[in-house]
Every structure is written in structure tokens, then in C-alpha cells.
Design a protein around this motif. Structure first.
Motif, PDB file in Angstrom:
ATOM      1  N   THR A 127      18.979 -50.334  52.370  1.00 15.13           N
ATOM      2  CA  THR A 127      18.134 -49.211  52.731  1.00 15.13           C
ATOM      3  C   THR A 127      18.926 -48.171  53.511  1.00 15.13           C
ATOM      4  N   THR A 128      19.750 -48.656  54.411  1.00 14.31           N
ATOM      5  CA  THR A 128      20.562 -47.726  55.190  1.00 14.31           C
ATOM      6  C   THR A 128      21.366 -46.836  54.257  1.00 14.31           C
ATOM      7  N   PHE A 129      21.948 -47.457  53.243  1.00 14.02           N
ATOM      8  CA  PHE A 129      22.748 -46.674  52.302  1.00 14.02           C
ATOM      9  C   PHE A 129      21.866 -45.711  51.521  1.00 14.02           C
ATOM     10  N   ILE A 130      20.783 -46.240  50.933  1.00 13.09           N
ATOM     11  CA  ILE A 130      19.927 -45.407  50.086  1.00 13.09           C
ATOM     12  C   ILE A 130      19.340 -44.249  50.873  1.00 13.09           C
ATOM     13  N   ALA A 131      19.062 -44.494  52.146  1.00 12.47           N
ATOM     14  CA  ALA A 131      18.395 -43.466  52.941  1.00 12.47           C
ATOM     15  C   ALA A 131      19.345 -42.373  53.389  1.00 12.47           C
ATOM     16  N   THR A 132      20.635 -42.593  53.259  1.00  8.84           N
ATOM     17  CA  THR A 132      21.551 -41.605  53.828  1.00  8.84           C
ATOM     18  C   THR A 132      22.507 -41.010  52.810  1.00  8.84           C
ATOM     19  N   VAL A 133      23.416 -41.821  52.300  1.00  6.18           N
ATOM     20  CA  VAL A 133      24.524 -41.261  51.536  1.00  6.18           C
ATOM     21  C   VAL A 133      24.087 -40.540  50.249  1.00  6.18           C
ATOM     22  N   PRO A 134      23.225 -41.158  49.407  1.00  3.90           N
ATOM     23  CA  PRO A 134      22.852 -40.429  48.186  1.00  3.90           C
ATOM     24  C   PRO A 134      22.174 -39.097  48.484  1.00  3.90           C
ATOM     25  N   LYS A 135      21.505 -39.016  49.649  1.00  2.85           N
ATOM     26  CA  LYS A 135      20.818 -37.761  49.973  1.00  2.85           C
ATOM     27  C   LYS A 135      21.802 -36.623  50.128  1.00  2.85           C
ATOM     28  N   ILE A 136      23.001 -36.965  50.596  1.00  2.00           N
ATOM     29  CA  ILE A 136      24.001 -35.913  50.767  1.00  2.00           C
ATOM     30  C   ILE A 136      24.403 -35.359  49.415  1.00  2.00           C
ATOM     31  N   GLY A 137      24.666 -36.277  48.469  1.00  2.00           N
ATOM     32  CA  GLY A 137      25.022 -35.820  47.130  1.00  2.00           C
ATOM     33  C   GLY A 137      23.911 -34.996  46.523  1.00  2.00           C
ATOM     34  N   TYR A 182      24.504 -28.364  57.179  1.00  2.00           N
ATOM     35  CA  TYR A 182      24.585 -28.832  58.561  1.00  2.00           C
ATOM     36  C   TYR A 182      23.493 -29.858  58.830  1.00  2.00           C
ATOM     37  N   TYR A 183      22.309 -29.543  58.339  1.00  2.00           N
ATOM     38  CA  TYR A 183      21.194 -30.424  58.634  1.00  2.00           C
ATOM     39  C   TYR A 183      21.357 -31.781  57.963  1.00  2.00           C
ATOM     40  N   ILE A 184      21.826 -31.758  56.701  1.00  2.00           N
ATOM     41  CA  ILE A 184      21.947 -33.044  56.003  1.00  2.00           C
ATOM     42  C   ILE A 184      23.039 -33.888  56.664  1.00  2.00           C
ATOM     43  N   THR A 185      24.043 -33.223  57.222  1.00  2.00           N
ATOM     44  CA  THR A 185      25.081 -33.977  57.922  1.00  2.00           C
ATOM     45  C   THR A 185      24.516 -34.627  59.182  1.00  2.00           C
ATOM     46  N   VAL A 186      23.764 -33.828  59.939  1.00  2.00           N
ATOM     47  CA  VAL A 186      23.140 -34.405  61.136  1.00  2.00           C
ATOM     48  C   VAL A 186      22.196 -35.530  60.744  1.00  2.00           C
ATOM     49  N   TYR A 187      21.467 -35.285  59.655  1.00  2.00           N
ATOM     50  CA  TYR A 187      20.506 -36.282  59.197  1.00  2.00           C
ATOM     51  C   TYR A 187      21.204 -37.603  58.908  1.00  2.00           C
ATOM     52  N   LEU A 188      22.372 -37.490  58.281  1.00  2.00           N
ATOM     53  CA  LEU A 188      23.163 -38.690  57.999  1.00  2.00           C
ATOM     54  C   LEU A 188      23.398 -39.480  59.283  1.00  2.00           C
ATOM     55  N   PHE A 189      23.860 -38.783  60.321  1.00  2.00           N
ATOM     56  CA  PHE A 189      24.224 -39.488  61.554  1.00  2.00           C
ATOM     57  C   PHE A 189      23.001 -40.041  62.270  1.00  2.00           C
ATOM     58  N   MET A 190      21.953 -39.205  62.389  1.00  2.00           N
ATOM     59  CA  MET A 190      20.825 -39.675  63.189  1.00  2.00           C
ATOM     60  C   MET A 190      20.068 -40.788  62.467  1.00  2.00           C
ATOM     61  N   ASN A 191      19.993 -40.661  61.138  1.00  2.00           N
ATOM     62  CA  ASN A 191      19.320 -41.705  60.394  1.00  2.00           C
ATOM     63  C   ASN A 191      20.120 -43.009  60.456  1.00  2.00           C
ATOM     64  N   TYR A 220       9.003 -42.331  55.454  1.00  2.00           N
ATOM     65  CA  TYR A 220       8.138 -41.155  55.522  1.00  2.00           C
ATOM     66  C   TYR A 220       8.812 -40.039  56.315  1.00  2.00           C
ATOM     67  N   SER A 221       9.555 -40.430  57.329  1.00  2.00           N
ATOM     68  CA  SER A 221      10.303 -39.407  58.061  1.00  2.00           C
ATOM     69  C   SER A 221      11.295 -38.733  57.127  1.00  2.00           C
ATOM     70  N   GLY A 222      11.872 -39.532  56.208  1.00  2.00           N
ATOM     71  CA  GLY A 222      12.812 -38.949  55.244  1.00  2.00           C
ATOM     72  C   GLY A 222      12.130 -37.957  54.316  1.00  2.00           C
ATOM     73  N   ILE A 223      10.893 -38.267  53.935  1.00  2.00           N
ATOM     74  CA  ILE A 223      10.151 -37.337  53.076  1.00  2.00           C
ATOM     75  C   ILE A 223       9.927 -36.027  53.823  1.00  2.00           C
ATOM     76  N   ALA A 224       9.568 -36.160  55.096  1.00  2.00           N
ATOM     77  CA  ALA A 224       9.366 -34.950  55.898  1.00  2.00           C
ATOM     78  C   ALA A 224      10.667 -34.168  56.029  1.00  2.00           C
ATOM     79  N   HIS A 225      11.759 -34.902  56.232  1.00  2.17           N
ATOM     80  CA  HIS A 225      13.026 -34.200  56.433  1.00  2.17           C
ATOM     81  C   HIS A 225      13.506 -33.522  55.163  1.00  2.17           C
TER      82      HIS A 225
END
Lengths: 464, 498
Positions: free
Chosen positions: A231-241, A317-326, A291-296
Motif C-alpha cells: 500500500t505504501t508503494f501504491i499510494a505514493t510512487v505510481p502517483k508521481i508518474g 511541488y505538491y506531488i513531491t511533498v505528498y510523496l514524503f508526507m504520505n 480517502y485522503s489520497g482521493i482528496a489530495h
């Protein structure tokens, strides 16, 4: 060849683990993965200023793609480091697990460099198929992760279908699959239904990855069903791509596409409102973060729909921050969950007593997700608000502002549980050196991006 | 540095950046605490950090040029150049006393928590010091984003103070406080971005006294006003305050009442008036009405309270009503009165909360009945408590009298009706405070084994008591300091009054 070193090294990484999965020896695998992932990150960082074209222009290396590759490589590296405990995946599947993570990351790296429709689809599928495989890999098989993986596979396939449908329209209009050619012709069609239709359908595929409304419904179930690290992976890295391609593809539109922008505004508004409202009632922390990811995804779209250089830069910038905070939030879950099960809100009770550093990491992550200064989430949101406001989209800014206030409730809940509630049995959690170091890294990254945004922001502005 | 900024800012000529030091010294102390063990050394370190900051701000005050019509001790560092976000600091007559108040109260808050806080001392002191940094930062910041960062950053430690060390309903109170204030703040952020898109800068002085479009001003004013009215808190937005005050530990209540509420009125003075002057004139009658309602309503609610802390909390609604009343009377007298009222309320209410903390530590109850009849048992305490009580309802010769008098002069020259009703509110204040005082001093006769105040407690109440008398008898030096800045503001705004 030297230009695509990040991809090559990623490929090599996956192949190494392919062979390891054939062998019997399972010792030292994590250590190997860690050291290799650091090297890959180093290579990607060194390749940030590479530029050029491959495969008759279907594969482009520019600052935009290289920056994203570096971020993806960093995200991958962090996930590998998070994957410290072997209690989430059956020991026997461990090398395969890492291999598929590697292939997925490779697909994402290819995705950000692809500037041609067919190669985009191929890259996207390379990254997705690997994920379809690893979702059910979880210790203690139950129906829940099987259901999750089937859902993921089906919805993924459907969204790919819709995307291909949209791309066929694009091809029909332009008679070319190269984004460059499309860019010359398609903006002229943005006033017409066919242009908007083609673009929206194509974007749907990326909306799926970003879990943006209306392609969001897979997220909570898959987040809940997959193992914590997956989940950690799915929730972060693919979102950047996905964010990278979303930006590339929206660049195909221009400001004259009023209907297109209006549609994005509506999607962004619904996505953030829906995500936040449903997030309020979640008990399972992974579902809550879904759900937070959907909002983001909705917030992120604000930067994209500005259709301006500033907007794109702020979205990156936001997606990068999102990566770290998530990652910070998920990391706490991974560490907390000794036996690999899901963490519910009540499990967080008394965390500040049991492991102050973990509680602090979670608090920093949660406050950043909520957008409270001086964290990166605030700075990122500020840039998004500013770029959308500057293009005159006042409504969406106000909706986002109200949403920020709504969302604070469930983010605060994470902090409230770990700080203000007293645990009945407060046995302290001992953190290893590695775990402590990762916590400090996440805290540093989130705060750094909040307080000192200038260097990165300038690179992102140059990149778009 | 923009040339326009030079018109507003006198750069710091001292050999060190005094404002930055004042802001970040507590933060440095807080970070130092993280690496320390042993409760006593943690307390001492926190106290020393906070104490150093007070003489530093006294030094700042001694170098403060009363006659200057610009911001002083300016500092300028580019922060995010691509968006024109800068680190700009500077102070003027409006802020100097608020900074002094903050730096004075911080060590007192630490002293009053010395024995009252028994668990998680390190985190408690950490939160207090972070609060101090954010509070001073808010008053020094001359860049909207910097201001907003400090403004919001304060929420987190305050939330934790209530949520961890609070009373029985701490959960409810802390969340209500956080969400209420954050809700206002996001509108503040939208207003800030709106102003930025017109002026293309986040510098606060640059945004003042521009001739914005009237509709634009109306919207920006409303967005500002929501944020500030919640913080003050003005009448319909006040419901978070009694809960938060009652549940917070003493130090939290003191910070909340004495400094946090001031940020709201400070916002009105600093942003609403100069940035949206036309809208301020337009909305003044409504704001006056809300203030008067707040004064009367606060008074009546206080009359029926049985909890000491709740009574003082509700009295804050009334007292801060006087401050907003003064501000929106749009007269020089009103503004001076409002600023003095902010300062006085900070001292008096802070002191009253400290007093409640003193008895609470002994009787573990805040009910007036449980603490009644202390006159014989705790004579020193009752002396202090009496002084602060009569100061609270603006007895002549005490500090609040001066502030309220100025406000009343200001409001009577503009709106007789509002003036009349606010006098009724002042009478109510006398009624509920005297009722409280009577109960505490003579309430019931019994022999309880309660010790009088100890030296530490006297030490932290004494400076406040001295201030109450000094300001009450000889307010001229205080007025002098704020006069020039407010006169300047008044003359700049005069164009819009006609």
C-alpha cells in the motif's frame, strides 16, 4: 545509452532479483536491495540534466522527465528502506516481491519519458501489471487481499480500455501518435466536443492511478487489502508518474478549452469534497489515507487546471511533498504493525508514550497532509492556491479552502489518538537505528519542503 | 529589497538582528530541551530561555523610537523570490507592547506550571516555548506568508497543550478550538492570496493604503474578519473560547487569553483598517453592533457562572468586545483605547487565570463554592485576587479603567447608542466580578488546611500587580508610545472616512 542509465539500472535491479528468486539463498536480500536502490537514486540524481531523444522521438529525456525520474527513484528507495520487516510477505516470495516493485518503478520511469501514445500505454501497463501481481502477496492469505487484487486488476483494465478509447480519438483527429504532433493540432479542437472527449477519456487512465474522482473507488479497498508496504508503494510512487503524465497530457489543451477546464474544476471539487467527507468516518488508518489520497488528487488537479507554468510547477511541488508526507504516515503504520495486519485508529492510542519519535513523525505527516505551516503540505497548497487563483479560478480555491478545514478533523484524529489518549498498556516500542534514521529523514524532508521551497521550486519551474 | 519598502521600514542598525533573535531564541531553547533529561533541568532551561527574552525585549523597547512613523528594527531576507515571498520583520507602536506582554508572560507561565504539571514536562515546556516563538513572530512579521505561517504554527502547540494537559473535556475543547480557528484561517489565506494577486507582493506595508476596488475590499474584509473575529472572539464566533479556556492548563489559559486573543484584534488593526479601509468604514456599524452584543451577552453569561475559570473566560468575550468596539469606532481615541485594552486585558486576565491556577493546585476544584471563604486562610492571595478583580471591571486607578475610558470617549463621539449600551456592559462587569470576589473572600467560614501563596507564586503575580497600578495611575508613558503610530494610521485613513 548513457542517457538512460536510470532506467537501465532499474532494469538491472529487477533482473538481479529475478535471478535471486530462482535461487534458494534468501539471506541478505534486503540489504542488497537497499544498497542497490541507493545507487539507483544516485544515478538518477546524476542524470537530472541529461537530455536527448530515443526511438525516433517517442522517448524524450528532458529536465521534466529526469526530475521526475529522480523523485520516483527516491520514492522507490524510501519504500525499499521501509520494507525492513519480512513479516508482511511470505519469505519465499520476497525476492519476487522486490523484483515486481522494481519493474513497476521501471515502468513509471519509462512513463515520464514517453511522449508518444503507444509507448505511454506500454509504460503504464508495465508499471500496473507488476502491481497487480504484488497486491495479493500478503502473509496470512484471506479473502480480503484476493478481492482487492481482483478489483485492482479489473478496474485497471477498464481504465486502460477507456484510455485507449480516448487515444484512438486523438489519433483520429491528428493522424499521429506523437504528443508533439498532437500538441500542434489538438488545441484547435478544444472548443469542440471531440477534442474535449479525446482528452478526458485519455486522462481517465491517469485519474485511475491518481485515484481521482470518478476513478477513485478502487483505492480504499485495495489500500485495505494489500499489505502495508505494498500500500505504501501504491499510494505514493505510481502517483508521481501519473501526475507527470497528467501534466504532460493537459499541456495538450490550451486556455481556450473552457469546457475542459470546467470539467477539471468539477472533478477536482467533487474529488476533494468526497474524499474528505468520507475520510471523516474511517476507522482503518489505511482506508483513511486512501480517502485522503482521493482528496489530495483533487488538490493536485488545481495546479494542473490552471494550465500555466506556475500551476504545473506547483503541482510537481505538491506531488513531491505528498510523496514524503504520505510515506511518513505509512511508515509509522508499517513499523507499528508488527504482524503485518491493518492498523485501526484505536491502535494509535498512547503512541506518544510508547514511541515518541513515531508519534512525532505521524504528527508531522498528518499536519502536513492537513496543510498546517510550517510543513511542506502548507507550502505546496499555498502554491496550488496561488496558481489557480491567478488564473481566475476563485471558486475552486474557496472550495479547497473549506475542504482544508474539513479534512483537519480526521488528520487531527491521528494526532489526537496518539497524543491525548492514554493507553492502558503502554509498553514502549523499541526502534532500531534504521527506523529512527528514517523517521528523522521524513520529518526533515517534510519540514524542509515547508520552510525552504525555493531551490526545488525553481528546478520544477525550469522543468515545465 | 523593493524601494517601496524603504518608505515603510527602518532597517535594524543594531549589531545583531534583534527581532529574529527574540523570535527564534525560544525555538532554540525548545530544541535544546529535546536533548535533555531530568525534569528539573528541563524546567530550569525553559525558564532561563524565556527569562532571557524579556530583558531582550526591554532592550528593544529602550531603543524604540517613539517618534518614528515607520516600522523599526527592520529585517529583510528574500525567501521564495519567484513568488515574492520575503522574510520581513519590523515593529511599530501597535506591536511593541504586545511583544513585551508576550515575553513577560512566557516566564510567568513556566513558573506557574512548575508544580502544576506533573507528567510529560519536557513536551509541555517544548510546547510553551514554541508558542512564544510563534506569538512573537506573528507580531513582528511584515510579510503575509510569514505572518500566516506563525499564525497557524501556533495552533499546533496550543492544541497539544489543551489536548494533553487539559481538563476532563479536553478532547472536545481542543478539537473545537483547532477546527474553529483553522476554519477562519483558511479564509485569511484566501484573502492574502487575493491581495497578492492585485499587488504582486506579500509585503504587508506594500499592501496598505492602496486604492483597491470597493467590491474587492468588501470580500477581502469579510475573509479577514471571519479569521480575526473567531480569534478575538466576537459574539457569534465565541463558542470555542469558554470550552478551550476551561479545559486548558493554567499556562495555556494565560497564553490563550493574554496573547492569542490579541492576535485577532491586532489583525483588525493591522490588516482590516489599512488594507481595506473603505470596507472597514462600510462594515463598522455591524462590527460595533456585534461588539456591543458581545459586551452585554458576556456580562449576563458571567453572572450565572459557578466555575471561576469559565467566568473569567466569558468575561474575556466582554472585554475583547471593548477592544473591537474601540477599533471600529474609527477614532484615534477608540484605537488608543483598544490597544490599551488589549494590553490591559492581557495582563489582568492572565493574572486572574494565574490566580485560579493557584487555588486549583490547592483545592483541585474551580467551582466558586469550593473555593469560597479564602479571606482568612490566604490573605496574600486574596490581596492579589482583589486587585485583579477590581482591575478587571475597570475600577478607576487600575489599568482597565484607562483603556475603557478611551474606548468610551471614542465610541461616544461616533455612536451614542452603542456608547450607552457598552456602559451597561461595564456595570454588568462590576456586578459579576464583585460577586465573584465576595464569594471568594467571605463566602463561607470553615477551617481548611490550605497554605497561602508561596514565594514562587508571589514572584509571578507581583510584576502583573505592579503593572496594573502603574498603568492605572500613570498611563501617559504607554499612550505616548502607541500614539504616533495610531495618529499616522488615522491620518492615512482620514481620506476614507469622508
Amino acid at each position: 545509452m548513457i542517457m538512460i542509465l536510470p532506467e537501465l539500472s532499474m532494469l538491472l535491479f529487477s533482473i538481479v532479483f529475478l535471478f535471486l528468486s530462482l535461487g534458494r539463498k534468501k539471506d541478505g536480500i534486503v540489504l542488497l536491495a537497499k544498497s542497490l536502490s541507493i545507487i539507483i537514486f544516485g544515478i538518477s540524481l546524476a542524470g537530472v540534466f541529461a537530455s536527448g531523444e530515443l526511438f525516433s522521438g517517442a522517448y524524450r529525456l528532458d529536465l521534466f522527465s529526469q526530475v521526475f525520474k529522480a523523485i520516483i527513484a527516491y520514492g522507490f528507495c524510501l519504500v525499499i528502506f521501509i520494507l525492513d520487516r519480512q513479516n508482511e510477505v511470505e519469505e519465499a516470495y520476497f525476492p519476487e516481491y522486490i523484483m515486481f516493485l522494481g519493474f513497476s518503478t521501471l515502468g513509471l520511469m519509462m512513463l515520464v519519458s514517453s511522449v508518444e501514445l503507444i509507448s505511454i500505454v506500454i509504460a503504464l501497463e508495465v508499471s500496473s501489471y507488476s502491481l497487480y501481481v504484488i497486491v495479493p502477496l500478503r502473509k496470512g492469505q484471506t479473502n480480503i487481499q484476493l478481492e482487492a487484487s481482483v478489483k485492482y486488476l479489473f478496474f485497471g483494465a477498464i481504465s486502460t480500455g477507456i484510455m485507449l478509447f480516448g487515444m484512438s480519438y486523438m489519433y483520429g483527429i491528428v493522424k499521429s501518435t506523437f504528443l508533439n504532433d498532437i500538441l500542434k493540432v489538438l488545441p484547435g479542437f478544444m472548443g469542440q466536443p471531440i477534442g474535449v472527449f479525446a482528452l478526458i477519456l485519455t486522462l481517465t487512465g491517469f485519474f485511475f492511478k491518481l485515484s481521482l474522482f470518478p476513478m477513485h473507488f478502487w483505492a480504499p479497498d485495495i489500500y485495505e487489502g494489500a499489505s502495508n508496504t505494498t500500500t505504501t508503494f501504491i499510494a505514493t510512487v505510481p502517483k508521481i508518474g501519473a501526475a507527470a503524465l497528467l501534466i504532460r497530457i493537459t499541456m495538450l489543451a490550451n486556455a481556450s478549452g473552457v469546457q475542459f477546464i470546467n470539467l477539471l474544476i468539477v472533478l477536482a471539487a467533487i474529488s476533494m469534497t468526497f474524499g474528505n467527507l468520507v475520510g471523516l468516518v474511517q476507522k482503518d488508518v489505511k482506508r483513511l489515507l486512501a480517502y485522503s489520497g482521493i482528496a489530495h488528487a483533487g488538490y493536485l488537479l488545481m495546479g494542473v487546471l490552471a494550465l500555466s507554468k506556475d500551476g504545473y510547477a506547483s503541482a510537481i511541488y505538491y506531488i513531491t511533498v505528498y510523496l514524503f508526507m504520505n510515506l511518513a504516515c505509512f511508515y509509522v503504520l508499517v513499523v507499528l504493525s508488527k504482524d503485518g495486519r491493518n492498523i485501526v485508529l484505536d491502535d494509535l492510542v498512547g503512541l506518544s508514550k510508547r514511541a515518541p519519535l513515531l508519534a512525532f513523525t505521524l504528527a508531522v505527516g498528518a499536519f502536513s497532509l492537513a496543510g498546517i505551516p510550517p510543513t511542506g503540505g502548507f507550502t505546496g497548497k499555498l502554491f496550488l492556491f496561488m496558481s489557480a487563483f491567478r488564473e481566475g479560478h476563485l471558486t475552486i480555491v474557496i472550495i479547497a479552502a473549506v475542504n482544508t478545514a474539513i479534512s483537519i478533523f480526521y488528520y487531527l484524529n491521528l494526532v489526537r489518538m496518539s497524543y491525548s489518549k492514554e493507553a492502558e498498556s503502554a509498553e514502549p516500542i523499541q526502534l532500531t537505528f534504521n527506523e529512527k534514521a528514517l523517521c528523522y529523514i521524513f520529518i526533515f524532508l517534510v519540514l524542509y519542503m515547508g520552510v525552504m521551497p525555493f531551490g526545488l521550486l525553481d528546478i520544477f519551474r525550469m522543468a515545465v | 529589497m523593493t524601494t517601496a519598502l524603504h518608505k515603510y521600514l527602518i532597517m535594524n542598525t543594531l549589531s545583531f538582528p534583534i527581532l529574529s533573535v527574540a523570535i527564534f531564541l525560544p525555538l532554540a531553547g525548545a530544541i535544546l530541551l529535546l536533548f535533555m533529561r531530568g525534569e528539573r533541568s528541563i524546567k530550569v532551561t525553559a525558564l532561563i530561555t524565556a527569562i532571557i527574552n524579556f530583558p531582550l525585549s526591554l532592550f528593544l523597547f529602550s531603543r524604540f523610537d517613539v517618534g518614528a512613523d515607520r516600522f523599526q528594527f527592520g529585517e529583510f531576507i528574500p525567501w521564495v523570490p519567484s513568488y515574492n515571498i520575503n522574510y520581513i520583520l519590523g515593529i511599530d507602536g501597535i506591536t511593541i507592547f504586545l511583544i513585551l506582554l508576550t515575553t513577560l508572560l512566557a516566564p510567568l507561565c513556566i513558573l506557574c506550571s512548575w508544580t502544576a504539571i506533573e507528567r510529560r514536562v519536557k513536551e509541555f515546556m517544548f510546547c510553551l516555548l514554541i508558542m512564544e516563538t510563534a506569538m512573537i513572530g506573528v507580531f513582528c512579521a511584515l510579510d503575509f506568508i510569514l505572518f500566516y505561517v506563525f499564525w497557524e504554527a501556533m495552533l499546533i502547540p496550543m492544541y497539544l497543550l489543551i489536548a494533553i494537559w487539559g481538563g476532563p473535556r479536553k478532547d472536545y475543547a481542543s478539537i473545537k478550538f483547532f477546527i474553529y480557528t483553522l476554519f477562519g484561517s483558511v479564509f485569511l489565506l484566501v484573502a492574502i492570496i487575493a491581495v497578492y494577486l492585485v499587488t504582486n507582493t506579500f509585503s504587508i506595508p506594500d499592501a496598505m493604503f492602496r486604492d483597491y476596488d470597493f467590491t474587492f475590499q468588501i470580500w477581502v474584509f469579510l475573509a479577514f474578519a471571519i479569521a480575526f473575529a473567531i480569534k478575538v472572539p466576537m459574539f457569534p464566533f465565541h463558542t470555542w473560547l469558554p470550552a478551550a479556556h476551561t479545559e486548558a492548563p493554567t499556562a495555556g489559559s494565560v497564553f490563550l487569553a493574554s496573547v492569542l486573543l490579541k492576535m485577532g484584534t491586532y489583525g483588525f488593526l493591522r490588516f482590516c483598517l489599512p488594507v481595506t479601509p473603505k470596507a472597514s468604514v462600510f462594515f463598522a456599524p455591524y462590527m460595533i453592533a456585534l461588539s456591543v452584543i458581545g459586551i452585554i451577552y458576556g456580562g449576563f453569561v458571567c453572572l450565572s457562572q459557578t466555575d471561576m475559570k469559565k467566568l473569567i473566560a466569558y468575561s474575556s468575550v466582554a472585554h475583547m468586545g471593548f477592544a473591537t468596539l474601540g477599533i471600529f469606532s474609527l477614532t484615534l481615541f477608540g484605537w488608543e483605547g483598544a490597544l490599551l485594552q488589549m494590553l490591559n486585558h492581557g495582563v489582568t486576565t492572565g493574572a486572574l487565570f494565574l490566580c485560579v491556577g493557584v487555588v486549583y493546585e490547592r483545592t483541585h476544584s474551580r467551582e466558586i463554592y469550593d473555593n469560597a471563604g479564602l479571606g482568612k486562610i490566604m490573605p496574600v492571595y486574596v490581596g492579589f485576587f482583589g486587585l485583579f478583580s477590581i482591575s478587571s471591571f475597570a475600577f478607576p486607578g487600575t489599568n482597565n479603567f484607562v483603556g475603557e475610558l478611551y474606548v468610551l470617549i471614542g465610541i461616544f463621539s461616533q455612536n451614542k447608542l452603542a456608547g450607552f449600551f457598552s456602559i451597561v456592559g461595564a456595570l454588568l462587569a462590576a456586578a459579576y466580578m464583585l460577586r465573584l470576589l465576595k464569594q471568594i473572600v467571605w463566602g463561607r467560614e470553615d477551617k481548611r488546611a490550605i497554605s497561602d501563596m508561596n514565594a514562587r507564586e508571589v514572584i509571578y503575580l507581583l510584576p502583573l500587580a505592579l503593572f496594573v497600578i502603574w498603568m492605572g495611575l500613570f498611563p501617559r508613558p504607554f499612550v505616548q508610545v502607541i500614539e504616533k503610530t495610531l495618529m499616522n494610521l488615522h491620518s492615512q485613513m482620514n481620506i476614507f472616512f469622508r
